[in-house]
Scaffold this active site. Structure first.
Site, short mmCIF file in Angstrom:
data_model
loop_
_atom_site.label_atom_id
_atom_site.label_comp_id
_atom_site.label_asym_id
_atom_site.label_seq_id
_atom_site.Cartn_x
_atom_site.Cartn_y
_atom_site.Cartn_z
CB CYS A 120 -1.66 3.01 -13.59
SG CYS A 120 -2.93 2.55 -12.44
CD GLU A 121 -5.41 7.76 -9.43
OE1 GLU A 121 -7.02 7.97 -8.67
OE2 GLU A 121 -4.67 9.17 -9.15
CG HIS A 123 -2.40 -2.00 -10.69
ND1 HIS A 123 -3.89 -1.27 -11.09
CD2 HIS A 123 -3.17 -2.11 -9.69
CE1 HIS A 123 -4.30 -1.83 -11.07
NE2 HIS A 123 -4.60 -3.43 -10.10
CD GLN A 161 -4.43 6.76 -22.06
OE1 GLN A 161 -3.72 5.40 -21.26
NE2 GLN A 161 -4.51 6.68 -22.94
CG HIS A 189 -2.13 2.06 -19.12
ND1 HIS A 189 -3.05 2.67 -18.53
CD2 HIS A 189 -3.18 2.09 -20.21
CE1 HIS A 189 -3.42 3.22 -18.77
NE2 HIS A 189 -3.39 3.83 -20.13
CB CYS A 191 -1.97 -1.87 -14.19
SG CYS A 191 -2.83 -1.24 -15.95
#
Length: 230
Positions: A120-121, A123, A161, A189, A191
């Site tokens: 994930c960009e 976190h 995503q 995910h 996060c």
């Protein structure tokens, strides 16, 4: 033994300094095959820059980067991140172009349950799951192994995503020009699992479709039925 990252001066990453998009930063240096001295030097600089950042992060969370268990951590994390983001070094459309074949087959081709690992960009925490990719040829087919490779190239970048799903669809559509492409990703995910709302059983599903998969309800239904059967 002391960490080689101790007391190094801060440097500005060329990537940040140039402020260019990820797509325009495709390196000529393949991580697994580059033995050129210039590429080796560039790789050393990247690893050093990243290692220094990890060293600072360890200090920021209250750890001692010089204790035994953490001496090699900056280097390990840097090398790990280079692997996990190696998709920036590869061109997915070029991969597809290398395995195009002329065939008259005109029914659905589906590769499902493709293992997917990305970050994930927001976190920089992992998300992982399965990708299902189908297309309907229009005179050209592609080697089956290239479909998971395209998924891998885009997944090995900092992602969301939703964008990842569209990028896979668009790459196949652009190169094969088929009658349609369908992509569904189901992912967990971290996060959302280990921080934030902490919902351990949540799964995010995204889809991106084109051509016959958009215009034909029966084609779309067949695809969804096939990926739902295990």
């Amino acid at each position: 033994m002391k960490s080689k990252y101790m007391k190094q001066e801060k440097t500005v990453s060329p990537i940040v300094e140039n402020n260019r998009s990820a797509e325009s930063r495709l390196s000529q240096c393949d991580l697994d095959e580059c033995f050129d001295e210039a590429c080796d030097h560039q790789e050393e600089e990247r690893l050093s820059l990243m290692g220094n950042a990890v060293y600072s992060l360890l200090q920021g969370i209250g750890e001692d980067p010089e204790r035994e268990g953490l001496l090699m951590t900056p280097e390990r994390v840097a090398k790990s991140l280079r692997f996990l983001t190696k998709g920036y070094e590869q061109d997915p459309e070029e991969l597809l172009m290398k395995a195009l074949f002329t065939e008259s087959y005109d029914e659905m081709v589906l590769v499902k349950d493709i293992d997917l690992y990305s970050m994930c960009e927001h976190h920089m925490l992992p998300f992982f799951g399965k990708a299902h990719v189908a297309y309907i040829p229009d005179g050209k087919i592609v080697g089956l192994s290239k479909i998971p490779r395209v998924v891998e190239v885009f997944a090995r970048r900092l992602q969301v995503q939703e964008r990842l799903t569209q990028q896979i669809r668009d790459a196949i559509q652009n190169v094969l020009n088929p009658r349609g492409v369908a992509v569904v990703i189901e992912a967990t995910h971290m996060c959302m699992v280990m921080r934030g709302v902490e919902k351990q059983n949540s799964v995010t599903t995204t889809s991106a479709m084109s051509g016959d998969f958009m215009t034909s309800q029966s084609t779309r239904s067949e695809f969804l039925r096939l990926i739902g059967s295990h």
